[in-house]
Every structure is written in C-alpha cells, then in structure tokens.
Design a protein around this motif. Sequence first.
Motif, PDB file in Angstrom:
ATOM      1  N   LEU A 135     -10.265  -9.042  -0.203  1.00 55.80           N
ATOM      2  CA  LEU A 135      -8.973  -8.907  -0.911  1.00 55.80           C
ATOM      3  C   LEU A 135      -7.864  -9.726  -0.371  1.00 55.80           C
ATOM      4  CD1 LEU A 135      -8.921  -4.888  -1.121  1.00 55.80           C
ATOM      5  CD2 LEU A 135      -9.658  -6.552  -2.998  1.00 55.80           C
ATOM      6  N   ALA A 155     -16.374   1.435  -1.081  1.00 60.96           N
ATOM      7  CA  ALA A 155     -15.751   0.076  -1.233  1.00 60.96           C
ATOM      8  C   ALA A 155     -16.317  -1.256  -0.626  1.00 60.96           C
ATOM      9  CB  ALA A 155     -14.227   0.248  -1.101  1.00 60.96           C
ATOM     10  N   THR A 214     -10.554   1.983  -6.945  1.00 66.70           N
ATOM     11  CA  THR A 214     -11.503   1.483  -5.824  1.00 66.70           C
ATOM     12  C   THR A 214     -12.615   2.514  -5.863  1.00 66.70           C
ATOM     13  OG1 THR A 214      -9.451   1.016  -4.618  1.00 66.70           O
ATOM     14  CG2 THR A 214     -11.496   1.312  -3.472  1.00 66.70           C
ATOM     15  N   ILE A 255      -6.840   2.813  -2.657  1.00 61.17           N
ATOM     16  CA  ILE A 255      -7.521   1.825  -1.614  1.00 61.17           C
ATOM     17  C   ILE A 255      -7.529   2.491  -0.221  1.00 61.17           C
ATOM     18  CG2 ILE A 255      -4.844   1.056  -0.992  1.00 61.17           C
ATOM     19  CD1 ILE A 255      -8.096  -1.151  -1.657  1.00 61.17           C
ATOM     20  N   LEU A 308      -5.059  -1.707  -7.044  1.00 62.67           N
ATOM     21  CA  LEU A 308      -6.515  -0.828  -6.456  1.00 62.67           C
ATOM     22  C   LEU A 308      -6.178   0.687  -6.320  1.00 62.67           C
ATOM     23  CD1 LEU A 308      -7.954  -3.745  -4.606  1.00 62.67           C
ATOM     24  CD2 LEU A 308      -8.707  -2.964  -6.663  1.00 62.67           C
ATOM     25  N   THR A 320     -16.687  -3.489  -4.917  1.00 60.63           N
ATOM     26  CA  THR A 320     -15.051  -3.799  -5.212  1.00 60.63           C
ATOM     27  C   THR A 320     -15.143  -5.005  -6.581  1.00 60.63           C
ATOM     28  OG1 THR A 320     -14.692  -3.093  -3.073  1.00 60.63           O
ATOM     29  CG2 THR A 320     -12.917  -4.166  -4.502  1.00 60.63           C
ATOM     30  N   MET A 364       0.764  -1.141   0.025  1.00 58.66           N
ATOM     31  CA  MET A 364      -0.070  -0.084  -0.071  1.00 58.66           C
ATOM     32  C   MET A 364       0.958   1.180  -0.003  1.00 58.66           C
ATOM     33  SD  MET A 364      -2.796   1.205   2.740  1.00 58.66           S
ATOM     34  CE  MET A 364      -4.185  -0.172   2.158  1.00 58.66           C
TER      35      MET A 364
END
Length: 188
Positions: free
Chosen positions: A160, A97, A93, A143, A140, A102, A42
């Motif tokens: 996910l 979400a 996204t 996110i 994504l 999603t 991320m």
Amino acid sequence: MATHANLPLPDTPMSRTVDRLLSARIRTNAFKAKPSTRAGVMISGGGYQGKTETTCEIVAAFDDSWRTLHHQLHPDATPGTRDLWVPVAYVQTPVTAKPKSTCKAILNFYGALTKNMDLPDLIRQVAASLTDHGTKVLVLDDITRLRMHRADDQDTLDLLRAFMRNERHPRPHWRRYSRLRPPARRPP
C-alpha cells in the motif's frame, strides 16, 4: 457510493475534525505532482460510530468537486479511447488481507479479471488501474484488519505504501529485498 445506512449523519465535533483533516489530506495529495509518498489517513473507533459513512460522504464531495474542476472530463485520458474515470475507489479490505487478496479486491472494484494472475502481475495491474482510471483516492474500509505482527500484513502495508508513492511498477515483497541492500553509511 454505497454506505451502510440511509440516515442523516449528525454533525459532531469529531465528524467535523475528521472532515477537516481528511478533506485537506485528499486535496493535498490530489494536487501532488512529484512522485513522493502521499500521506494516508486511518480512521479508528468502535463499531457503528459512522466511520465509513463519514468517509464516504467526504470522498463523495471530493469526487464531485474534482469532476467539476475538470469539467466532467478525465484530465489524463488518452485521446481516442473510452473515458473510464474513477477519481475515488472504495474497497472492502479482505478478511485475510494478504498482498494477493488485497490486489484482487482493488481490481474487483474496477471490474478487472484476476484469474490466473500471480502477485507481480496483480501489482502491476493495480498500479496501472489506479493510474489509468485517474484514481486520486483509494478508500480501504476495515483496514484495521491488518495486524502488525504477521509478515503477510507487513507485506500488505508495504504494498500500500508503494501504491501511495504512485509507483507504476512497485516490487512485491519489499521486506525480503530490503535485506539485500547494503547498510547505510554512518557519518564519521
């Protein structure tokens, strides 16, 4: 892969660090054969700092190298079928979400029809699309819209994670099912 700007990306110490980490993680995950969970990345930061552009540049380089490695042919294609190979998928996204939205966003990337599908069908279709298209990287974007204090967002994260484990048929609403499992035994 479309990005937000057509400007050259400056090579900064942070972009080099992100490049090194993300490229290594993508390569490691792409070659995993066991059904263990694949580690994700991320990337966070302020707006308009080049997170999406940097990520798209890295995954585009991976896409090129993966296709070159396999001589432009899908390595797991079924003989006699059309070769729909998508090593990298980029999905925005959804603003809210939830698991269903999603899944629909991911399936929209592949051009799949989602009308009148319930959540279990959507989940199965996403898992099948990721596998059948040979997708090794799922990006994504945004996110960080997921908030950990909302139950729907927790379900989306669990979903996910199940896709990252490369499960062909993940179960919806894992949190609800986890309450039904017997507690783990503690050693004496």
